[in-house]
Design an enzyme around this catalytic site. Structure first.
Site, PDB file in Angstrom:
ATOM      1  CE  LYS A 292      30.644  33.486  35.032  1.00  0.00           C
ATOM      2  NZ  LYS A 292      30.780  32.202  35.676  1.00  0.00           N
TER       3      LYS A 292
ATOM      4  CB  SER B 201      34.167  32.378  36.990  1.00  0.00           C
ATOM      5  OG  SER B 201      32.998  32.134  37.738  1.00  0.00           O
TER       6      SER B 201
END
Length: 124
Positions: A79, A42
């Site tokens: 993230k 990701s």
């Protein structure tokens, strides 16, 4: 082939002898610094690859744009952190078009575990 000594020196700036403690260099706050292995893709477009090691400082408060380790509903994720005060939420932004941002509000079981300060990437 010839080599420019100036460019060679710039490449070597910051190279540590074997006896130098690189861990100390990467840990501004050793008592709150941890290491973890990246799992997944990701954040690949931010340069974080599956299997990389991240250095995490738990004493730092996240700022917009920081890469963080967060716990969301009992699951850890890595993230980019973005605060959205206007909408009373935060966003966890992936760096891979195959993944969607995660909106986090006060109703979510969310905590910032730490801020990523360095990465270690294995080439071979």
């Amino acid at each position: 082939q010839t080599y420019d000594s100036k460019s060679y020196e710039s490449v070597l700036h910051g190279v540590y002898p074997v006896e130098e403690d690189i861990v100390r260099e990467m840990s501004r706050h050793p008592e709150t610094t941890f290491y973890a292995m990246v799992s997944g893709e990701s954040m690949k477009d931010a340069g974080l690859q599956n299997g990389d090691i991240v250095v995490i400082d738990k004493s730092l408060e996240p700022k917009n744009g920081d890469i963080i380790i967060a716990a969301v509903d009992g699951e850890f994720t890595i993230k980019e952190f973005r605060m959205d005060a206007a909408n009373h939420c935060a966003w966890l932004i992936p760096h891979n078009d195959r993944y969607q941002p995660i909106r986090v509000t006060q109703e979510d079981n969310f905590s910032v575990w730490g801020v990523v300060t360095h990465t270690i990437h294995k080439f071979r």
